[in-house]
Design a protein around this motif. Structure first.
Motif, PDB file in Angstrom:
ATOM      1  N   GLU A 132      41.552   1.601  -6.919  1.00 15.48           N
ATOM      2  CA  GLU A 132      40.812   0.815  -5.530  1.00 15.48           C
ATOM      3  C   GLU A 132      41.730   1.830  -4.531  1.00 15.48           C
ATOM      4  O   GLU A 132      41.219   2.017  -2.889  1.00 15.48           O
ATOM      5  N   ASN A 133      43.025   1.169  -4.450  1.00 15.00           N
ATOM      6  CA  ASN A 133      43.824   1.976  -3.309  1.00 15.00           C
ATOM      7  C   ASN A 133      43.762   3.544  -3.307  1.00 15.00           C
ATOM      8  O   ASN A 133      44.450   3.386  -1.902  1.00 15.00           O
ATOM      9  N   ARG A 134      43.193   4.195  -3.668  1.00 12.82           N
ATOM     10  CA  ARG A 134      43.192   6.063  -3.034  1.00 12.82           C
ATOM     11  C   ARG A 134      41.624   5.852  -2.631  1.00 12.82           C
ATOM     12  O   ARG A 134      41.648   6.894  -1.957  1.00 12.82           O
ATOM     13  N   VAL A 135      41.105   5.075  -2.901  1.00 11.57           N
ATOM     14  CA  VAL A 135      39.781   5.429  -2.320  1.00 11.57           C
ATOM     15  C   VAL A 135      39.727   4.829  -1.094  1.00 11.57           C
ATOM     16  O   VAL A 135      39.466   3.301  -0.665  1.00 11.57           O
ATOM     17  N   ILE A 136      38.935   5.117   0.457  1.00 18.32           N
ATOM     18  CA  ILE A 136      38.833   4.440   1.313  1.00 18.32           C
ATOM     19  C   ILE A 136      37.061   5.028   1.588  1.00 18.32           C
ATOM     20  O   ILE A 136      36.622   5.395   1.795  1.00 18.32           O
ATOM     21  N   GLU A 137      36.412   3.518   1.485  1.00 18.34           N
ATOM     22  CA  GLU A 137      34.328   4.504   1.440  1.00 18.34           C
ATOM     23  C   GLU A 137      33.782   3.321   3.346  1.00 18.34           C
ATOM     24  O   GLU A 137      33.868   2.493   3.670  1.00 18.34           O
ATOM     25  N   LEU A 138      34.090   4.902   3.883  1.00 17.83           N
ATOM     26  CA  LEU A 138      33.333   4.316   5.216  1.00 17.83           C
ATOM     27  C   LEU A 138      32.382   3.626   5.062  1.00 17.83           C
ATOM     28  O   LEU A 138      32.031   2.927   6.521  1.00 17.83           O
ATOM     29  N   LEU A 151      29.661  16.891   8.125  1.00 14.97           N
ATOM     30  CA  LEU A 151      30.630  16.622   9.161  1.00 14.97           C
ATOM     31  C   LEU A 151      29.953  16.821  10.431  1.00 14.97           C
ATOM     32  O   LEU A 151      29.892  17.402  11.880  1.00 14.97           O
ATOM     33  N   VAL A 152      28.588  16.155  10.195  1.00 13.76           N
ATOM     34  CA  VAL A 152      27.863  15.615  11.569  1.00 13.76           C
ATOM     35  C   VAL A 152      27.473  14.578  11.697  1.00 13.76           C
ATOM     36  O   VAL A 152      27.477  14.252  12.895  1.00 13.76           O
ATOM     37  N   VAL A 153      27.815  13.739  10.664  1.00 12.87           N
ATOM     38  CA  VAL A 153      28.039  12.295  11.491  1.00 12.87           C
ATOM     39  C   VAL A 153      29.094  11.649  11.692  1.00 12.87           C
ATOM     40  O   VAL A 153      30.242  12.105  11.577  1.00 12.87           O
ATOM     41  N   GLU A 154      29.467  10.909  12.873  1.00 13.20           N
ATOM     42  CA  GLU A 154      29.982   9.962  13.785  1.00 13.20           C
ATOM     43  C   GLU A 154      30.814   9.365  12.774  1.00 13.20           C
ATOM     44  O   GLU A 154      29.615   8.554  12.878  1.00 13.20           O
ATOM     45  N   PRO A 155      31.926   8.775  13.228  1.00 15.10           N
ATOM     46  CA  PRO A 155      33.052   8.828  13.034  1.00 15.10           C
ATOM     47  C   PRO A 155      33.520   9.914  11.981  1.00 15.10           C
ATOM     48  O   PRO A 155      34.423  10.869  12.418  1.00 15.10           O
ATOM     49  N   ALA A 156      32.685  10.120  10.884  1.00 14.94           N
ATOM     50  CA  ALA A 156      33.282  11.143   9.630  1.00 14.94           C
ATOM     51  C   ALA A 156      33.983  12.159  10.497  1.00 14.94           C
ATOM     52  O   ALA A 156      35.338  13.100  10.159  1.00 14.94           O
ATOM     53  N   ALA A 157      32.443  12.342  11.499  1.00 12.61           N
ATOM     54  CA  ALA A 157      33.064  14.216  11.210  1.00 12.61           C
ATOM     55  C   ALA A 157      34.428  14.710  12.354  1.00 12.61           C
ATOM     56  O   ALA A 157      35.101  15.513  12.306  1.00 12.61           O
ATOM     57  N   SER A 158      35.244  13.260  13.417  1.00 11.34           N
ATOM     58  CA  SER A 158      35.625  13.628  13.658  1.00 11.34           C
ATOM     59  C   SER A 158      37.318  13.127  12.746  1.00 11.34           C
ATOM     60  O   SER A 158      38.511  14.295  13.859  1.00 11.34           O
ATOM     61  N   PHE A 161      21.940   0.438   9.319  1.00  3.82           N
ATOM     62  CA  PHE A 161      22.409   1.123  10.518  1.00  3.82           C
ATOM     63  C   PHE A 161      22.296  -0.187  11.786  1.00  3.82           C
ATOM     64  O   PHE A 161      21.593  -0.965  11.527  1.00  3.82           O
ATOM     65  N   GLY A 162      23.089   0.055  12.797  1.00  2.46           N
ATOM     66  CA  GLY A 162      23.325  -1.240  13.807  1.00  2.46           C
ATOM     67  C   GLY A 162      24.019  -1.476  13.477  1.00  2.46           C
ATOM     68  O   GLY A 162      24.625  -2.898  14.181  1.00  2.46           O
ATOM     69  N   GLN A 163      24.991  -1.564  12.318  1.00  2.00           N
ATOM     70  CA  GLN A 163      25.970  -1.973  11.843  1.00  2.00           C
ATOM     71  C   GLN A 163      27.299  -1.471  12.104  1.00  2.00           C
ATOM     72  O   GLN A 163      26.817  -0.564  11.478  1.00  2.00           O
ATOM     73  N   ALA A 164      28.343  -2.420  12.864  1.00  2.00           N
ATOM     74  CA  ALA A 164      28.841  -1.845  13.051  1.00  2.00           C
ATOM     75  C   ALA A 164      29.815  -0.803  11.442  1.00  2.00           C
ATOM     76  O   ALA A 164      30.062  -1.676  10.436  1.00  2.00           O
ATOM     77  N   MET A 165      30.667   0.114  11.749  1.00  2.00           N
ATOM     78  CA  MET A 165      31.446   0.337  10.834  1.00  2.00           C
ATOM     79  C   MET A 165      32.054  -0.605  10.690  1.00  2.00           C
ATOM     80  O   MET A 165      33.222  -1.416  11.625  1.00  2.00           O
ATOM     81  N   PRO A 166      33.181  -0.367   9.545  1.00  2.00           N
ATOM     82  CA  PRO A 166      34.378  -1.577   8.881  1.00  2.00           C
ATOM     83  C   PRO A 166      35.374  -0.775   9.201  1.00  2.00           C
ATOM     84  O   PRO A 166      35.528   0.279   9.184  1.00  2.00           O
ATOM     85  N   VAL A 167      35.763  -2.291  10.091  1.00  2.00           N
ATOM     86  CA  VAL A 167      37.118  -1.768  10.862  1.00  2.00           C
ATOM     87  C   VAL A 167      38.412  -1.126  10.079  1.00  2.00           C
ATOM     88  O   VAL A 167      38.663  -0.348  10.867  1.00  2.00           O
ATOM     89  N   ARG A 168      39.042  -1.884   8.279  1.00  2.00           N
ATOM     90  CA  ARG A 168      40.070  -1.544   8.564  1.00  2.00           C
ATOM     91  C   ARG A 168      40.302  -0.339   8.130  1.00  2.00           C
ATOM     92  O   ARG A 168      40.998   0.375   7.904  1.00  2.00           O
ATOM     93  N   GLU A 169      38.642   0.153   7.009  1.00  2.00           N
ATOM     94  CA  GLU A 169      38.262   0.437   6.556  1.00  2.00           C
ATOM     95  C   GLU A 169      38.646   2.547   7.511  1.00  2.00           C
ATOM     96  O   GLU A 169      39.427   3.770   7.045  1.00  2.00           O
ATOM     97  N   THR A 170      37.984   2.054   8.319  1.00  2.00           N
ATOM     98  CA  THR A 170      37.506   3.354   9.937  1.00  2.00           C
ATOM     99  C   THR A 170      39.271   3.631  10.122  1.00  2.00           C
ATOM    100  O   THR A 170      39.751   4.653  10.251  1.00  2.00           O
TER     101      THR A 170
END
Ligand code: ZN
Length: 256
Positions: free
Chosen positions: A116-122, A199-206, A170-179
Motif C-alpha cells: 500500500e505504501n508504495r503505490v500512489i493512486e492519482l 503523457l498527455v493528461v495533466e497534472p500527470a504529464a508534468s 470529471f469535475g472532481q478535484a485531484m486527491p491533494v495528498r496523493e498529488t
C-alpha cells in the motif's frame, strides 16, 4: 533495443530512488480497455452526464453514473496483473522501487504484490466505494450486489450519505495528498520510468519533466510516441509486459 534493455536494467541496479509512472497502456495488457479510446464507454455515454456536480445534485445522474460505472467495473474485477505489473512488484521485493505513481484505478499493482505504501493512486481506486459525507469505505462487490437488487443509487448505512466508487470523476478535484506526494517523489527520484502512458493528461504529464529537471534519468516505455520522447534518456516503443520482463531478468542477474 537490447542495448536499451541493458541500460535500463543497469540504471535500476544503480538507482537509489526509482519511481515508476504507470498509465492506461499498462492495464490494457491485462484486458482492461482504455476508457478514453474509440469504442470505449465514452462513445456510448455522454461525459456531461457524469460530472461530479451532477452526481451530487441529481438522482437521475447518479443512476446513470452507476450504470456506466458498473459496465467499467466488469473487466476491472476480472483482470489479473500482467508481466509488467509483476515486474514492478518484483522491483519492490528487491528494494529497487521508491514508488509507483499510477493513473490506473484497477488496483492491479496490489494484486501483483506491491504494498500500500508504495503505490500512489492519482485517479483513485475502483475496487471500493466511499461515502461522500462520512468517508466510510465499502467493498465494491458488496455495493454492486445491492445495486443489482434495488436499481437505486446506493446510500451509506451509517449516515445516509451518497456512495460513489472511490475514483476521481470529471469535475472532481485531484486527491491533494496523493498529488503532492507524487510531485515530491518525482522531484526526488534519480530514475523515472514511464510505462504505458501517452503523457498527455495533466497534472500527470508534468511529472516526468519535474523528475528530469531534478536530475533523474528518464525512461519511457510506451507503444506510441509521447510528447516527452525527445527529453528521455531511453525510449522503448514496445509493449509494457515483455519489455519489463526482459529488464527485470537482467536486473536479477546483475544483482546476483
Ligand atoms: Zn456515510
Amino acid at each position: 533495443m537490447i542495448d536499451s534493455i541493458e541500460k535500463v536494467a543497469q540504471w535500476i541496479i544503480d538507482s537509489q530512488r526509482t519511481v515508476v509512472f504507470a498509465g492506461a497502456g499498462l492495464s490494457t495488457e491485462s484486458g482492461i480497455p482504455d476508457f478514453r479510446s474509440p469504442g470505449g464507454v465514452w462513445d456510448r455515454y455522454d461525459p456531461e452526464d457524469f460530472y461530479y456536480q451532477n452526481f451530487i445534485s441529481s438522482e437521475t445522474s447518479r443512476i446513470k453514473y452507476w450504470q456506466m460505472s458498473t459496465e467499467m467495473y466488469g473487466p476491472i474485477r476480472k483482470a489479473q496483473p500482467n508481466p509488467a505489473h509483476l515486474a514492478i512488484a518484483e522491483m519492490e521485493k528487491l528494494g529497487k522501487l521508491d514508488c509507483v505513481i499510477t493513473q490506473n484505478v484497477d488496483a492491479l499493482h496490489f494484486k501483483a504484490g506491491n504494498s500500500e505504501n508504495r503505490v500512489i493512486e492519482l485517479h483513485g481506486n475502483a475496487t471500493y466505494v466511499t461515502c461522500l459525507s462520512c468517508g466510510k469505505r465499502y467493498d465494491r462487490d458488496e455495493i454492486q450486489e445491492q445495486l443489482g437488487k434495488t436499481q437505486k443509487a446506493p446510500l451509506c448505512n451509517a449516515c445516509s450519505g451518497l456512495l460513489k466508487p472511490a475514483t476521481i470523476s470529471f469535475g472532481q478535484a485531484m486527491p491533494v495528498r496523493e498529488t503532492e506526494e507524487a510531485y515530491n517523489r518525482s522531484s526526488r527520484s534519480d530514475l523515472f520510468i514511464v510505462i504505458g502512458s501517452s503523457l498527455v493528461v495533466e497534472p500527470a504529464a508534468s511529472m516526468p519533466r519535474i523528475a528530469k529537471r531534478s536530475g533523474a534519468k528518464l525512461v519511457i516505455i510506451n507503444r506510441d510516441p509521447t510528447p516527452y520522447d525527445d527529453m528521455a534518456d531511453v525510449v522503448i516503443h514496445d509493449s509494457a509486459g515483455p519489455t519489463m520482463a526482459k529488464i527485470m531478468e537482467k536486473v536479477k542477474k546483475g544483482l546476483g
